[in-house]
Design a protein around this motif. Structure first.
Motif, mmCIF file in Angstrom:
data_model
loop_
_atom_site.group_PDB
_atom_site.id
_atom_site.type_symbol
_atom_site.label_atom_id
_atom_site.label_comp_id
_atom_site.label_asym_id
_atom_site.label_seq_id
_atom_site.Cartn_x
_atom_site.Cartn_y
_atom_site.Cartn_z
ATOM 1 N N PHE A 255 40.810 37.192 50.611
ATOM 2 C CA PHE A 255 39.833 37.713 49.653
ATOM 3 C C PHE A 255 38.445 37.429 50.190
ATOM 4 N N ASN B 77 35.059 33.241 40.627
ATOM 5 C CA ASN B 77 34.479 34.500 41.082
ATOM 6 C C ASN B 77 32.961 34.426 40.877
ATOM 7 N N ALA C 193 37.620 40.736 39.931
ATOM 8 C CA ALA C 193 38.441 40.722 41.144
ATOM 9 C C ALA C 193 39.882 40.381 40.803
ATOM 10 N N ILE D 67 42.996 38.907 42.768
ATOM 11 C CA ILE D 67 43.251 38.236 44.045
ATOM 12 C C ILE D 67 44.644 37.620 44.044
#
Length: 80
Positions: free
Chosen positions: A10, A32, A38, A40
């Motif tokens: 990532f 984050n 996101a 991940i």
């Protein structure tokens, strides 16, 4: 504490992930720092599992999937 950024795929400029445990329970944390959400997968290599005392089968080999809202974090507990 075990840094999980180097072994996960990532954006390391926007996401930070680590694990911390006491031999009975382990907490996997991802944060984050981006203004975009996101999705991940945090990879926990065998070396980290051994170091943290994570029993076999407690975490999928493919890693831990997390959905992170923008500027937020998530914690997952493994163990007791």
């Amino acid at each position: 504490m075990y840094d999980l950024c180097y072994c996960s795929d990532f954006d390391r400029d926007r996401i930070f992930a680590f694990a911390r445990g006491d031999g009975r329970r382990t907490c996997i944390v991802a944060a984050n720092f981006s203004d975009s959400p996101a999705e991940i997968v945090v990879t926990v290599p065998e070396e980290a599992r051994s170091y943290l005392g994570i029993r076999s089968g407690a975490i999928r080999d493919s890693g831990v999937r997390m959905m992170l809202p923008s500027f937020d974090m998530q914690a997952v507990f493994v163990g007791e």
